[in-house]
Design an enzyme around this catalytic site. Structure first.
Site, PDB file in Angstrom:
ATOM      1  N   TRP A  26       0.856  -1.194   0.000  1.00  0.00           N
ATOM      2  CA  TRP A  26       0.000   0.000   0.000  1.00  0.00           C
ATOM      3  C   TRP A  26       0.884   1.234   0.000  1.00  0.00           C
ATOM      4  CZ3 TRP A  26      -5.102   1.686   0.196  1.00  0.00           C
ATOM      5  CH2 TRP A  26      -6.062   0.686   0.130  1.00  0.00           C
ATOM      6  N   LEU A  58      -1.597  -4.330   7.943  1.00  0.00           N
ATOM      7  CA  LEU A  58      -2.130  -5.349   8.853  1.00  0.00           C
ATOM      8  C   LEU A  58      -1.453  -6.706   8.666  1.00  0.00           C
ATOM      9  CD1 LEU A  58      -5.967  -4.631   9.057  1.00  0.00           C
ATOM     10  CD2 LEU A  58      -4.268  -4.461  10.893  1.00  0.00           C
ATOM     11  N   VAL A  80       0.452   4.280   6.749  1.00  0.00           N
ATOM     12  CA  VAL A  80      -0.976   4.324   7.044  1.00  0.00           C
ATOM     13  C   VAL A  80      -1.346   5.798   7.098  1.00  0.00           C
ATOM     14  CG1 VAL A  80      -2.803   3.598   8.612  1.00  0.00           C
ATOM     15  CG2 VAL A  80      -0.720   2.221   8.414  1.00  0.00           C
ATOM     16  N   ILE A  81      -2.261   6.196   6.227  1.00  0.00           N
ATOM     17  CA  ILE A  81      -2.631   7.599   6.111  1.00  0.00           C
ATOM     18  C   ILE A  81      -4.094   7.763   6.495  1.00  0.00           C
ATOM     19  CG2 ILE A  81      -2.792   9.564   4.540  1.00  0.00           C
ATOM     20  CD1 ILE A  81      -0.417   8.242   3.003  1.00  0.00           C
ATOM     21  N   THR A  85     -12.597   7.484   8.108  1.00  0.00           N
ATOM     22  CA  THR A  85     -13.198   6.563   9.071  1.00  0.00           C
ATOM     23  C   THR A  85     -12.200   6.237  10.182  1.00  0.00           C
ATOM     24  OG1 THR A  85     -12.421   4.534   7.987  1.00  0.00           O
ATOM     25  CG2 THR A  85     -14.488   5.494   7.158  1.00  0.00           C
ATOM     26  N   HIS A  87     -10.851   3.477  10.654  1.00  0.00           N
ATOM     27  CA  HIS A  87      -9.975   2.399  10.202  1.00  0.00           C
ATOM     28  C   HIS A  87      -8.502   2.710  10.515  1.00  0.00           C
ATOM     29  CE1 HIS A  87      -8.814  -1.056   7.795  1.00  0.00           C
ATOM     30  NE2 HIS A  87      -7.963  -0.284   7.125  1.00  0.00           N
ATOM     31  N   ASN A 112      10.377  -0.243  14.033  1.00  0.00           N
ATOM     32  CA  ASN A 112       9.052   0.144  13.552  1.00  0.00           C
ATOM     33  C   ASN A 112       9.164   1.360  12.651  1.00  0.00           C
ATOM     34  OD1 ASN A 112       6.424   0.881  13.099  1.00  0.00           O
ATOM     35  ND2 ASN A 112       5.776   0.680  15.221  1.00  0.00           N
TER      36      ASN A 112
END
Length: 156
Positions: A26, A58, A80-81, A85, A87, A112
């Site tokens: 992603w 994930l 992760v943007i 929502t 999510h 990380n």
């Protein structure tokens, strides 16, 4: 996180160590850069580097755990943007908790480098492209290798 006060990441002497890099597909324009910088950090440090790609953030923890069983250090990379929502919150919390648990359970350092950003621009600014303010792929790799060296010393 502002990045203020973070130490300068510079290569360590990690010859003889192995580092596994797990990266989400992603936001490939971001994660490809994170991977390139993580690989560079591993090479600069003299470590043996292997890269594995997964669908999204994930999926990172389960593959990190598998690599932690055979590598001296593992690095997780993703972007992760925030969207419209909740999510974003669930993904960020799950990935962070999973990586922490794996590191403790396997007793292997996990760097990380999963970016959690409000916008694509913020992610680019942390990806290590020329002119960016941070270089999270490089930083996460050096931190994981440095910790692996420390654990090796403490265990001897």
């Amino acid at each position: 996180m502002s990045g203020t006060g973070r130490p300068v990441a510079s290569a360590v002497d990690a010859r003889g160590l192995t580092v596994g890099i797990v990266a989400a597909r992603w936001h490939g324009e971001i994660t490809d850069q994170l991977v390139a910088r993580a690989v560079r950090a591993g090479e600069d440090s003299g470590a043996e580097v292997s890269v594995v790609r997964v669908a999204g953030s994930l999926e990172i923890p389960v593959v990190v755990q598998a690599l932690a069983k055979r590598c001296d250090a593992v690095v997780a990379l993703g972007a992760v943007i925030r969207g419209e929502t909740a999510h974003f919150d669930y993904v960020c919390d799950s990935v962070t908790a999973g990586l922490t648990r794996i590191s403790l359970d396997e007793q292997v350092p996990v760097g990380n480098g999963v970016l959690t950003c409000e916008s694509l621009d913020q992610a680019v600014d942390r990806s290590g492209v020329p002119g960016s303010h941070e270089d999270k792929g490089y930083e996460a790799t050096v931190a994981a290798l440095e910790t692996a060296l420390l654990l090796r010393e403490l265990r001897s």
